[in-house]
Design a protein around this motif. Sequence first.
Motif, short mmCIF file in Angstrom:
data_model
loop_
_atom_site.label_atom_id
_atom_site.label_comp_id
_atom_site.label_asym_id
_atom_site.label_seq_id
_atom_site.Cartn_x
_atom_site.Cartn_y
_atom_site.Cartn_z
N PRO A 225 34.83 32.41 37.41
CA PRO A 225 35.26 33.52 38.27
C PRO A 225 34.20 34.63 38.29
O PRO A 225 33.58 34.89 37.26
CB PRO A 225 36.55 34.02 37.60
CG PRO A 225 36.61 33.37 36.26
CD PRO A 225 35.52 32.38 36.11
N ALA A 254 38.96 34.31 46.40
CA ALA A 254 40.14 34.45 45.54
C ALA A 254 41.44 34.10 46.28
O ALA A 254 42.31 33.43 45.72
CB ALA A 254 40.22 35.87 44.98
N ILE A 270 44.08 30.29 33.74
CA ILE A 270 43.24 31.49 33.83
C ILE A 270 44.14 32.71 33.65
O ILE A 270 45.11 32.88 34.40
CB ILE A 270 42.52 31.56 35.19
CG1 ILE A 270 41.69 30.29 35.40
CG2 ILE A 270 41.64 32.80 35.29
CD1 ILE A 270 41.05 30.18 36.76
N ARG A 275 42.24 36.69 36.84
CA ARG A 275 42.55 36.34 38.25
C ARG A 275 42.55 37.59 39.11
O ARG A 275 42.07 37.59 40.23
CB ARG A 275 43.92 35.64 38.33
CG ARG A 275 43.78 34.14 38.16
CD ARG A 275 45.09 33.45 38.38
NE ARG A 275 45.90 33.46 37.17
CZ ARG A 275 47.18 33.80 37.12
NH1 ARG A 275 47.83 34.16 38.20
NH2 ARG A 275 47.83 33.78 35.98
N ALA A 278 38.94 38.81 39.75
CA ALA A 278 37.98 37.91 40.40
C ALA A 278 38.17 37.90 41.91
O ALA A 278 39.28 37.72 42.40
CB ALA A 278 38.17 36.49 39.85
N TYR A 281 35.22 32.37 43.15
CA TYR A 281 34.95 31.42 42.06
C TYR A 281 33.82 30.48 42.47
O TYR A 281 33.66 30.15 43.64
CB TYR A 281 36.19 30.55 41.81
CG TYR A 281 37.38 31.32 41.31
CD1 TYR A 281 37.74 31.29 39.97
CD2 TYR A 281 38.17 32.06 42.20
CE1 TYR A 281 38.85 31.99 39.51
CE2 TYR A 281 39.28 32.75 41.74
CZ TYR A 281 39.62 32.72 40.41
OH TYR A 281 40.71 33.40 39.94
#
Length: 459
Positions: A225, A254, A270, A275, A278, A281
């Motif tokens: 990420p 994302a 994750i 998450r 980020a 990815y």
Amino acid sequence: MSNDVIAALGEVVGQDQILTGDRIGEDYGHDEALSQLPRPPLAVVRPTSSAEVSGVLRVASAHGVPVTARGSGSGLSGAAIPEPGGVVVSFERMNRVLEIDVENHVAVVQPGVTLLELEEATAEHGLAYPVYPGELSSSLGGNVATNAGGMRAVRYGVTRSQVLGLEAVLATGEVIRTGGKLAKASTGYDLTQLIIGSEGTLALVTEATLRLYPRAAHQATVLAPFRTVDEVAHAVPKVVTSGVGPLILEYIDALTMAAITHAQQLDLGIPAEIRESAQAYLLVMLEDQHQDRVEQDTQQLGELLTELGAVDLYVLPGHSARRLVEAREKAFWTAKAVGANDIIDVVVPRASIPEFLRLSTEIAQRHGSTVLGCGHAGDGNVHLSVFQPDDEVRSVLLRELFEASMKLGGLISGEHGIGRSKKRYFLELTDPTTIELMRRVKRAFDPEGILNPGVLLEA
Ligand SMILES: Cc1cc2nc3c(=O)[nH]c(=O)nc-3n(C[C@H](O)[C@H](O)[C@H](O)COP(=O)(O)OP(=O)(O)OC[C@H]3O[C@@H](n4cnc5c(N)ncnc54)[C@H](O)[C@@H]3O)c2cc1C
């Protein structure tokens, strides 16, 4: 198409293998392009040999009947949608793997063989065919005609790099053979390469000779990420040139990641705070015959990604890795389910991805639209789901996105093709001399213009 023509086609393929009226299934009128309306043909023929395909094309050219080849209908550009009053040549019954030549590392297949069928046939011999477009039900004939790419192109190249030879039937019914089980060729114009990517407009492919590779035994998959899409995009060329030779190098923004993992009910473990921080990815898969080499490369890749700003690193266990790759392959269905109005697949030089993504967000905002995506980042191939229900606004938006990619040295499509959905932009934005040369090539192959008229060039 008169009853006489239908009767003549029926004589070639057998009366039970020509479908008309209610016997034509709904699928024969469309592919998976989101922006194109289905249009049923007047007849579908299902030949079993190149001799039958030749017979069909002789009848069609004698009567000026438009012909559209069909593999599995998974194309994303409307190129398998027939012309009104036309005939579809469906390759579903030409579906045999003719040979796996272990010594020459070559497969010879009929066009209706699917990627999944070829995968099974090669696995038995410890070999692999490396082109993996996201839809494994797609046919080799369709892959050749669209020059399909997919996730593994960053390592092995696209369909164009794998096809060593073809058998093809010309519009007038003559059967030609190009190339062969050859590692190289320098013998006149390369007709194999001309037919690849021609979207059924130059000739119908009835056999393909394909390059195979040893099946690698070991893999590792790393998910990284990043805080910004820009950081991910900047990391891509660095990973490609680092020497680890990724098999897969995908970027996933994302929102797309949240949508595809949700759709597949996939929990990658994750933590929520990662998450939330980020914006995108990077998904990298490595592969080798030797486990220690994979481990060394994974270590090197991890250090590089951390240097490049990855917030965290996850080496995914085999099962999660497979499911994430599958979820990424199914991103199209997820985008369709949440109401995307179109999907495009522009290609730019890989180092220009950050600039293209910046421009695409700017263009979309200017038109009150949303573009989200993922892509074969290692190839500079950006797949954008376009959310703009108004046809006119969307068309201006698409034109600007294509122009932006071309200004960066890119092209309108990296792998899905032009078909019907992008023809207008292709004709408007491509240099007229190039388009005129393509028209002359088309006339040389297909003087009566019966092969997939209206696809790629004007009917
Ligand atoms: C979920 C999903 C994910 C996808 N992911 C990718 C991806 O990652 N990369 C990628 O490249 N594509 C991708 N695609 C697009 C699609 O799978 C490919 O374009 C594939 O190559 C089409 O094969 P097909 O057999 O379905 O062809 P069809 O859709 O049936 O036909 C495509 C074109 O090929 C022509 N054609 C078919 N057979 C022949 C023949 N024997 N001779 C001459 N012309 C022929 C048709 O006339 C048409 O112009 C994806 C599609 C879906 C639905």
